[in-house]
Design an enzyme around this catalytic site. Structure first.
Site, PDB file in Angstrom:
ATOM      1  N   SER A  44     -65.479 -97.212-133.299  1.00  0.00           N
ATOM      2  CA  SER A  44     -66.785 -96.750-133.789  1.00  0.00           C
ATOM      3  C   SER A  44     -67.222 -97.533-135.023  1.00  0.00           C
ATOM      4  CB  SER A  44     -66.748 -95.249-134.099  1.00  0.00           C
ATOM      5  OG  SER A  44     -65.839 -94.979-135.153  1.00  0.00           O
ATOM      6  N   HIS A  45     -66.308 -98.253-135.677  1.00  0.00           N
ATOM      7  CA  HIS A  45     -66.675 -99.015-136.876  1.00  0.00           C
ATOM      8  C   HIS A  45     -66.291-100.489-136.764  1.00  0.00           C
ATOM      9  CE1 HIS A  45     -67.332 -94.950-138.201  1.00  0.00           C
ATOM     10  NE2 HIS A  45     -68.124 -95.455-139.124  1.00  0.00           N
ATOM     11  N   HIS A 117     -75.230 -98.103-145.507  1.00  0.00           N
ATOM     12  CA  HIS A 117     -73.788 -97.969-145.284  1.00  0.00           C
ATOM     13  C   HIS A 117     -73.461 -97.867-143.796  1.00  0.00           C
ATOM     14  CE1 HIS A 117     -69.741 -97.108-146.617  1.00  0.00           C
ATOM     15  NE2 HIS A 117     -70.144 -97.139-147.862  1.00  0.00           N
ATOM     16  N   LEU A 121     -64.124 -96.840-144.684  1.00  0.00           N
ATOM     17  CA  LEU A 121     -63.741 -97.003-146.091  1.00  0.00           C
ATOM     18  C   LEU A 121     -62.359 -97.610-146.281  1.00  0.00           C
ATOM     19  CD1 LEU A 121     -65.178 -93.737-147.718  1.00  0.00           C
ATOM     20  CD2 LEU A 121     -66.193 -96.005-147.538  1.00  0.00           C
ATOM     21  N   PHE A 176     -60.883 -90.277-143.516  1.00  0.00           N
ATOM     22  CA  PHE A 176     -61.488 -89.441-142.468  1.00  0.00           C
ATOM     23  C   PHE A 176     -62.876 -88.964-142.854  1.00  0.00           C
ATOM     24  CE2 PHE A 176     -58.488 -86.647-144.873  1.00  0.00           C
ATOM     25  CZ  PHE A 176     -59.401 -85.791-145.476  1.00  0.00           C
ATOM     26  N   ARG A 183     -69.623 -89.761-136.666  1.00  0.00           N
ATOM     27  CA  ARG A 183     -70.766 -89.747-135.733  1.00  0.00           C
ATOM     28  C   ARG A 183     -70.677 -90.909-134.741  1.00  0.00           C
ATOM     29  NH1 ARG A 183     -75.393 -86.880-135.686  1.00  0.00           N
ATOM     30  NH2 ARG A 183     -77.245 -87.719-134.683  1.00  0.00           N
ATOM     31  N   ASP A 185     -68.235 -92.053-133.241  1.00  0.00           N
ATOM     32  CA  ASP A 185     -67.422 -91.703-132.071  1.00  0.00           C
ATOM     33  C   ASP A 185     -68.223 -90.886-131.070  1.00  0.00           C
ATOM     34  OD1 ASP A 185     -64.652 -92.218-131.313  1.00  0.00           O
ATOM     35  OD2 ASP A 185     -64.288 -91.936-133.450  1.00  0.00           O
ATOM     36  N   LYS A 227     -63.227 -75.286-145.465  1.00  0.00           N
ATOM     37  CA  LYS A 227     -62.539 -76.239-146.344  1.00  0.00           C
ATOM     38  C   LYS A 227     -63.189 -77.632-146.240  1.00  0.00           C
ATOM     39  CE  LYS A 227     -58.335 -73.551-145.951  1.00  0.00           C
ATOM     40  NZ  LYS A 227     -56.893 -73.501-145.697  1.00  0.00           N
ATOM     41  N   PRO A 302     -50.666 -91.412-141.262  1.00  0.00           N
ATOM     42  CA  PRO A 302     -52.014 -91.945-141.094  1.00  0.00           C
ATOM     43  C   PRO A 302     -51.979 -93.452-141.292  1.00  0.00           C
ATOM     44  CG  PRO A 302     -51.913 -90.436-142.992  1.00  0.00           C
ATOM     45  CD  PRO A 302     -50.583 -90.406-142.335  1.00  0.00           C
ATOM     46  N   GLN A 304     -50.789 -95.608-139.314  1.00  0.00           N
ATOM     47  CA  GLN A 304     -49.749 -96.276-138.508  1.00  0.00           C
ATOM     48  C   GLN A 304     -50.338 -96.806-137.201  1.00  0.00           C
ATOM     49  OE1 GLN A 304     -46.108 -94.059-138.591  1.00  0.00           O
ATOM     50  NE2 GLN A 304     -45.458 -94.949-136.643  1.00  0.00           N
TER      51      GLN A 304
HETATM   52  P1  NDP Z   1     -59.953 -90.008-137.354  1.00  0.00           P
HETATM   53  O1  NDP Z   1     -60.031 -88.543-137.215  1.00  0.00           O
HETATM   54  O2  NDP Z   1     -59.793 -90.816-136.129  1.00  0.00           O
HETATM   55  O3  NDP Z   1     -58.773 -90.422-138.352  1.00  0.00           O
HETATM   56  C1  NDP Z   1     -58.750 -89.982-139.658  1.00  0.00           C
HETATM   57  C2  NDP Z   1     -57.476 -90.372-140.364  1.00  0.00           C
HETATM   58  O4  NDP Z   1     -56.409 -89.594-139.844  1.00  0.00           O
HETATM   59  C3  NDP Z   1     -57.059 -91.826-140.196  1.00  0.00           C
HETATM   60  O5  NDP Z   1     -56.478 -92.271-141.383  1.00  0.00           O
HETATM   61  C4  NDP Z   1     -56.061 -91.745-139.054  1.00  0.00           C
HETATM   62  O6  NDP Z   1     -55.128 -92.808-139.010  1.00  0.00           O
HETATM   63  C5  NDP Z   1     -55.379 -90.446-139.351  1.00  0.00           C
HETATM   64  N1  NDP Z   1     -54.813 -89.810-138.175  1.00  0.00           N
HETATM   65  C6  NDP Z   1     -55.422 -89.587-136.982  1.00  0.00           C
HETATM   66  N2  NDP Z   1     -54.556 -88.973-136.137  1.00  0.00           N
HETATM   67  C7  NDP Z   1     -53.392 -88.830-136.808  1.00  0.00           C
HETATM   68  C8  NDP Z   1     -52.118 -88.286-136.469  1.00  0.00           C
HETATM   69  N3  NDP Z   1     -51.882 -87.768-135.268  1.00  0.00           N
HETATM   70  N4  NDP Z   1     -51.142 -88.306-137.391  1.00  0.00           N
HETATM   71  C9  NDP Z   1     -51.359 -88.839-138.623  1.00  0.00           C
HETATM   72  N5  NDP Z   1     -52.540 -89.371-138.988  1.00  0.00           N
HETATM   73  C10 NDP Z   1     -53.540 -89.364-138.098  1.00  0.00           C
HETATM   74  O7  NDP Z   1     -61.205 -90.573-138.162  1.00  0.00           O
HETATM   75  P2  NDP Z   1     -62.684 -90.048-138.410  1.00  0.00           P
HETATM   76  O8  NDP Z   1     -63.419 -89.952-137.124  1.00  0.00           O
HETATM   77  O9  NDP Z   1     -62.671 -88.837-139.267  1.00  0.00           O
HETATM   78  O10 NDP Z   1     -63.249 -91.302-139.261  1.00  0.00           O
HETATM   79  C11 NDP Z   1     -63.219 -92.606-138.676  1.00  0.00           C
HETATM   80  C12 NDP Z   1     -63.778 -93.630-139.614  1.00  0.00           C
HETATM   81  O11 NDP Z   1     -65.163 -93.444-139.769  1.00  0.00           O
HETATM   82  C13 NDP Z   1     -63.197 -93.666-141.037  1.00  0.00           C
HETATM   83  O12 NDP Z   1     -62.644 -94.956-141.228  1.00  0.00           O
HETATM   84  C14 NDP Z   1     -64.381 -93.440-141.945  1.00  0.00           C
HETATM   85  O13 NDP Z   1     -64.387 -94.223-143.138  1.00  0.00           O
HETATM   86  C15 NDP Z   1     -65.543 -93.842-141.050  1.00  0.00           C
HETATM   87  N6  NDP Z   1     -66.749 -93.140-141.449  1.00  0.00           N
HETATM   88  C16 NDP Z   1     -67.672 -93.814-142.211  1.00  0.00           C
HETATM   89  C17 NDP Z   1     -68.811 -93.158-142.629  1.00  0.00           C
HETATM   90  C18 NDP Z   1     -69.777 -93.830-143.537  1.00  0.00           C
HETATM   91  O14 NDP Z   1     -70.671 -93.171-144.020  1.00  0.00           O
HETATM   92  N7  NDP Z   1     -69.649 -95.094-143.810  1.00  0.00           N
HETATM   93  C19 NDP Z   1     -69.096 -91.780-142.241  1.00  0.00           C
HETATM   94  C20 NDP Z   1     -68.031 -91.172-141.474  1.00  0.00           C
HETATM   95  C21 NDP Z   1     -66.919 -91.844-141.077  1.00  0.00           C
HETATM   96  P3  NDP Z   1     -55.266 -93.960-137.852  1.00  0.00           P
HETATM   97  O15 NDP Z   1     -56.487 -94.758-138.218  1.00  0.00           O
HETATM   98  O16 NDP Z   1     -54.000 -94.723-137.934  1.00  0.00           O
HETATM   99  O17 NDP Z   1     -55.435 -93.252-136.545  1.00  0.00           O
HETATM  100  O1  PYC Z   2     -69.707 -92.691-138.004  1.00  0.00           O
HETATM  101  O2  PYC Z   2     -70.489 -91.013-139.161  1.00  0.00           O
HETATM  102  C1  PYC Z   2     -70.369 -92.226-138.950  1.00  0.00           C
HETATM  103  C2  PYC Z   2     -71.023 -93.195-139.860  1.00  0.00           C
HETATM  104  C3  PYC Z   2     -72.090 -93.004-140.658  1.00  0.00           C
HETATM  105  C4  PYC Z   2     -72.339 -94.186-141.316  1.00  0.00           C
HETATM  106  C5  PYC Z   2     -71.401 -95.068-140.912  1.00  0.00           C
HETATM  107  N1  PYC Z   2     -70.596 -94.437-140.029  1.00  0.00           N
END
Ligand code: NDP
Ligand code: PYC
Length: 333
Positions: A44-45, A117, A121, A176, A183, A185, A227, A302, A304
């Site tokens: 997704s990124h 953005h 991160l 996360f 979004r 995803d 939370k 996380p 890995q």
């Molecule tokens: P995920 O829920 O896929 O993962 C979140 C974190 O949890 C990661 O560090 C991941 O590690 C870890 N994780 C996932 N599964 C496990 C597990 N079973 N055991 C241990 N650790 C685990 O990510 P999100 O969908 O919440 O976010 C994805 C990305 O989107 C992030 O990088 C975030 O910066 C980006 N994002 C950017 C936004 C923006 O405004 N620029 C807005 C929202 C999100 P691993 O990667 O190794 O799976």
């Molecule tokens: O996936 O939620 C997201 C997002 C917003 C801005 C960049 N990524």
């Protein structure tokens, strides 16, 4: 699936950005972040984000040749005004001074303002841990997420990331969204016409749904109920009004229906273990290792998954769904 070497992935991203008149410095900073995302199998990124970046440019909502400006606010505080450009170049410009301030003071706060953005991160967090520092970063996005118990979008997907340097090893990093999922995803599920798990969002009638399109036009949900909702509110505040920038609701208003990527600020906090601990830094940082070993008892740490994906991509290159590859090539027309 299309198969590309990492070098060809970078060239594709750079060529698309150049074709749309991004300045060379912007091209380099944006492409590096996207290639890292693709390399670590963060679909997704990764290169998918190019579609959103060019749509944002076409909507007149990003400055392709922005020259970020560093503002040295106080001994432990700096701001970088991204001047309406994407955030990666602003981060790149400000990082050396932010690290220097952390070395001098033990910690520094680094705000990026007026940036569009699109990125994950962890890319920034890893640049900071590579300098031996502990790092936190967060930012708002667009108002897409309902607060706990509500049904109307208010918060952004508001990512929160943390990094801890480890001697001789890749850092401990988590990153996360404070929504149940990013979004991006949900957008990928919509593109591929796949249902999403229950709990990711609700339709515009406030009902739980597995339909990605219905969630995108309804509301996403926070992770962990009240939370995640409170954490998301904290991010709105410390990476919004505290740094003189937009909340997610204000970013969405500014968008005015254009469907562009969010426009707001970002807050990065850097902590220097050497200044906290002096001669004892090595000894105390080593005490994190048994914690990490014990944490992984039933699964993994996380990042890995990402680090394993990185190794695979470095050896074998990356794959892109054919439809995405076609859509990316169309951006060169
Ligand atoms: P995920 O829920 O896929 O993962 C979140 C974190 O949890 C990661 O560090 C991941 O590690 C870890 N994780 C996932 N599964 C496990 C597990 N079973 N055991 C241990 N650790 C685990 O990510 P999100 O969908 O919440 O976010 C994805 C990305 O989107 C992030 O990088 C975030 O910066 C980006 N994002 C950017 C936004 C923006 O405004 N620029 C807005 C929202 C999100 P691993 O990667 O190794 O799976
Ligand atoms: O996936 O939620 C997201 C997002 C917003 C801005 C960049 N990524």
């Amino acid at each position: 699936m299309a198969q590309l070497s990492l070098e060809d992935t970078r060239i594709l991203a750079q060529n698309i950005l150049r074709h749309h008149d991004f300045s060379e410095e912007q091209v380099a900073a944006i492409a590096d972040v996207m290639v890292a995302g693709q390399r670590d199998e963060c679909a997704s990124h990764g290169l998918y984000r190019l579609l959103g970046c060019i749509a944002t440019l076409n909507a007149g909502k990003v400055v392709p040749d922005a020259q970020p400006e560093i503002i040295d606010v106080a001994p432990a505080l700096l701001k970088v005004d991204a001047k309406g450009g994407f955030s990666p170049l602003a981060f790149r410009r400000g990082l050396p001074l932010a690290l220097e301030k952390a070395r001098q003071n033990g910690l520094s706060a680094f705000a990026i303002n007026h940036c569009v953005h699109f990125s994950a991160l962890w890319v920034e967090i890893e640049d900071i841990t590579a300098a031996g520092m502990v790092a936190l970063a967060c930012n708002p996005s667009h108002a897409w997420v309902a607060p706990a118990g509500g049904s109307k979008p208010l918060f952004g997907t508001n990512p929160f990331a943390f990094g801890w340097p480890r001697a001789g090893q890749l850092p401990f990093v988590f990153d996360f969204a404070t929504s149940a999922i990013a979004r991006g995803d949900i957008e990928l599920h919509r593109r591929e016409e796949r249902p999403v798990p229950l709990g990711w969002g609700i339709n515009d009638g406030g009902q739980p749904t597995t339909d990605a399109a219905a969630i995108l036009s309804g509301a996403m949900l926070t992770f962990g109920g009240h939370k995640g909702s409170a954490l998301s509110a904290m991010i709105e505040l410390i990476a919004g009004p505290l740094i003189g920038d937009f909340t997610s609701a204000e970013s969405k208003d500014w968008d005015h229906g254009a469907g562009a990527l969010p426009y707001h600020g970002e807050l990065i906090i850097i902590l220097d273990p050497q200044r906290f601990l002096g001669d004892q830094a090595t000894e105390h940082l080593a005490r994190a290792e048994p914690l990490f070993t014990a944490m992984a008892q039933n699964g993994r740490l996380p990042s890995q998954r990402r680090y394993e994906a990185r190794q695979r991509s470095q050896q074998q290159g990356i794959t892109l769904p054919d439809t995405l590859y076609r859509d990316l090539l169309a951006l060169l027309d």
